[in-house]
Design a protein around this motif. Structure first.
Motif, mmCIF file in Angstrom:
data_model
loop_
_atom_site.group_PDB
_atom_site.id
_atom_site.type_symbol
_atom_site.label_atom_id
_atom_site.label_comp_id
_atom_site.label_asym_id
_atom_site.label_seq_id
_atom_site.Cartn_x
_atom_site.Cartn_y
_atom_site.Cartn_z
ATOM 1 N N TRP A 204 0.838 -1.188 0.000
ATOM 2 C CA TRP A 204 0.000 0.000 0.000
ATOM 3 C C TRP A 204 0.873 1.237 0.000
ATOM 4 O O TRP A 204 1.988 1.226 0.538
ATOM 5 C CB TRP A 204 -0.905 0.024 1.229
ATOM 6 C CG TRP A 204 -1.983 -0.996 1.224
ATOM 7 C CD1 TRP A 204 -2.105 -2.043 2.089
ATOM 8 C CD2 TRP A 204 -3.096 -1.092 0.326
ATOM 9 N NE1 TRP A 204 -3.235 -2.774 1.772
ATOM 10 C CE2 TRP A 204 -3.861 -2.209 0.699
ATOM 11 C CE3 TRP A 204 -3.525 -0.326 -0.765
ATOM 12 C CZ2 TRP A 204 -5.031 -2.582 0.033
ATOM 13 C CZ3 TRP A 204 -4.686 -0.707 -1.429
ATOM 14 C CH2 TRP A 204 -5.420 -1.818 -1.031
ATOM 15 N N GLU A 205 0.339 2.278 -0.565
ATOM 16 C CA GLU A 205 1.018 3.575 -0.618
ATOM 17 C C GLU A 205 1.493 4.010 0.764
ATOM 18 O O GLU A 205 2.637 4.451 0.930
ATOM 19 C CB GLU A 205 0.023 4.587 -1.192
ATOM 20 C CG GLU A 205 0.478 6.005 -1.240
ATOM 21 C CD GLU A 205 -0.603 6.903 -1.828
ATOM 22 O OE1 GLU A 205 -0.300 8.099 -1.968
ATOM 23 O OE2 GLU A 205 -1.708 6.440 -2.136
ATOM 24 N N SER A 206 0.653 3.863 1.777
ATOM 25 C CA SER A 206 1.020 4.301 3.132
ATOM 26 C C SER A 206 2.180 3.480 3.690
ATOM 27 O O SER A 206 3.013 4.008 4.431
ATOM 28 C CB SER A 206 -0.181 4.231 4.069
ATOM 29 O OG SER A 206 -0.694 2.921 4.124
ATOM 30 N N ASP A 207 2.245 2.189 3.350
ATOM 31 C CA ASP A 207 3.368 1.371 3.822
ATOM 32 C C ASP A 207 4.679 1.829 3.194
ATOM 33 O O ASP A 207 5.702 1.896 3.874
ATOM 34 C CB ASP A 207 3.132 -0.108 3.510
ATOM 35 C CG ASP A 207 2.050 -0.721 4.384
ATOM 36 O OD1 ASP A 207 1.849 -0.217 5.507
ATOM 37 O OD2 ASP A 207 1.398 -1.679 3.942
ATOM 38 N N ILE A 208 4.639 2.138 1.910
ATOM 39 C CA ILE A 208 5.859 2.604 1.244
ATOM 40 C C ILE A 208 6.280 3.950 1.819
ATOM 41 O O ILE A 208 7.460 4.176 2.096
ATOM 42 C CB ILE A 208 5.665 2.672 -0.281
ATOM 43 C CG1 ILE A 208 5.426 1.269 -0.845
ATOM 44 C CG2 ILE A 208 6.872 3.332 -0.955
ATOM 45 C CD1 ILE A 208 4.983 1.227 -2.292
ATOM 46 N N ASN A 209 5.313 4.839 2.038
ATOM 47 C CA ASN A 209 5.632 6.169 2.567
ATOM 48 C C ASN A 209 6.097 6.155 4.012
ATOM 49 O O ASN A 209 7.016 6.886 4.378
ATOM 50 C CB ASN A 209 4.414 7.101 2.445
ATOM 51 C CG ASN A 209 4.203 7.585 1.028
ATOM 52 O OD1 ASN A 209 5.136 7.696 0.246
ATOM 53 N ND2 ASN A 209 2.957 7.866 0.695
ATOM 54 N N LYS A 210 5.485 5.314 4.832
ATOM 55 C CA LYS A 210 5.751 5.368 6.275
ATOM 56 C C LYS A 210 6.602 4.225 6.803
ATOM 57 O O LYS A 210 7.188 4.339 7.873
ATOM 58 C CB LYS A 210 4.432 5.394 7.047
ATOM 59 C CG LYS A 210 3.605 6.625 6.760
ATOM 60 C CD LYS A 210 2.274 6.558 7.467
ATOM 61 C CE LYS A 210 1.404 7.749 7.068
ATOM 62 N NZ LYS A 210 0.038 7.609 7.550
ATOM 63 N N ARG A 211 6.638 3.103 6.066
ATOM 64 C CA ARG A 211 7.347 1.916 6.561
ATOM 65 C C ARG A 211 8.196 1.304 5.440
ATOM 66 O O ARG A 211 8.112 0.107 5.184
ATOM 67 C CB ARG A 211 6.326 0.909 7.072
ATOM 68 C CG ARG A 211 5.454 1.449 8.186
ATOM 69 C CD ARG A 211 4.350 0.519 8.586
ATOM 70 N NE ARG A 211 4.742 -0.871 8.533
ATOM 71 C CZ ARG A 211 3.921 -1.882 8.677
ATOM 72 N NH1 ARG A 211 2.653 -1.693 8.874
ATOM 73 N NH2 ARG A 211 4.336 -3.117 8.608
ATOM 74 N N LEU A 212 8.995 2.120 4.817
ATOM 75 C CA LEU A 212 9.799 1.671 3.678
ATOM 76 C C LEU A 212 10.724 0.525 4.068
ATOM 77 O O LEU A 212 10.888 -0.435 3.312
ATOM 78 C CB LEU A 212 10.596 2.842 3.095
ATOM 79 C CG LEU A 212 11.395 2.557 1.832
ATOM 80 C CD1 LEU A 212 10.491 2.059 0.710
ATOM 81 C CD2 LEU A 212 12.144 3.805 1.386
ATOM 82 N N GLN A 213 11.302 0.588 5.252
ATOM 83 C CA GLN A 213 12.211 -0.479 5.701
ATOM 84 C C GLN A 213 11.476 -1.806 5.803
ATOM 85 O O GLN A 213 12.006 -2.848 5.452
ATOM 86 C CB GLN A 213 12.806 -0.096 7.051
ATOM 87 C CG GLN A 213 14.297 -0.140 7.221
ATOM 88 C CD GLN A 213 15.153 -0.261 5.979
ATOM 89 O OE1 GLN A 213 15.386 0.702 5.251
ATOM 90 N NE2 GLN A 213 15.669 -1.430 5.730
ATOM 91 N N TYR A 214 10.248 -1.773 6.279
ATOM 92 C CA TYR A 214 9.414 -2.981 6.345
ATOM 93 C C TYR A 214 9.224 -3.569 4.941
ATOM 94 O O TYR A 214 9.326 -4.782 4.747
ATOM 95 C CB TYR A 214 8.060 -2.639 6.979
ATOM 96 C CG TYR A 214 6.973 -3.629 6.660
ATOM 97 C CD1 TYR A 214 6.893 -4.850 7.325
ATOM 98 C CD2 TYR A 214 6.025 -3.352 5.675
ATOM 99 C CE1 TYR A 214 5.897 -5.767 7.018
ATOM 100 C CE2 TYR A 214 5.026 -4.257 5.363
ATOM 101 C CZ TYR A 214 4.967 -5.466 6.032
ATOM 102 O OH TYR A 214 3.996 -6.364 5.722
#
Length: 143
Positions: free
Chosen positions: A113-123
């Motif tokens: 999801w866009e939010s995961d890439i923006n906020k949790r890139l390391q994940y």
């Protein structure tokens, strides 16, 4: 009429290729030493990122277009409700069909999801790294 034009302009501004989330994930992958193909038209769904050797495809999905939290959010539409609901639900169905086709062809499909890439890139990077390692281990077993 102004509202209609404003909505139209906003929707037209949404990019299907080289979006900010795709670029962020691609830069991070490149910095980690991974090489990939982008928007690979030879595969179903034209995946955003393709790691050829481990046979992994990655899609960077925007929350609006791909229906994140859909059961809650589909009631938020104020105008042209039927149009937008059917459009997003068709996109969600197409995502399922694309994933199934790719898996049938032997590809591992990762969707972020866009939010995961923006906020949790390391994940996201850890998930990709683990997928590559698991595919490599599987390949060693079968060779």
């Amino acid at each position: 009429m102004e509202q209609k034009q404003a909505t139209s302009d906003r929707m037209r501004a949404c990019k299907s290729k080289n979006s900010s989330i795709e670029l962020a994930l691609r830069r991070a992958l490149w910095a980690e030493g991974y090489r990939y193909r982008i928007n690979y038209a030879k595969l179903p769904g034209k995946p955003d990122i393709v790691l050829s050797k481990p046979k992994i495809v990655i899609f960077c999905d925007g929350e609006f277009w791909h229906g994140k939290d859909w059961e809650r959010r589909k009631h938020d539409f104020k105008a042209n409700k039927e149009f937008w609901i059917s459009k997003v639900e068709r996109t969600m169905q197409r995502d399922i069909e694309t994933t199934e086709k790719l898996q049938t062809l032997g590809w591992m499909v990762l969707r972020f999801w866009e939010s995961d890439i923006n906020k949790r890139l390391q994940y996201c990077l850890t998930t990709i790294r683990n997928a590559i390692e698991s595919r490599s281990e599987r390949e060693e077993v079968f060779n």
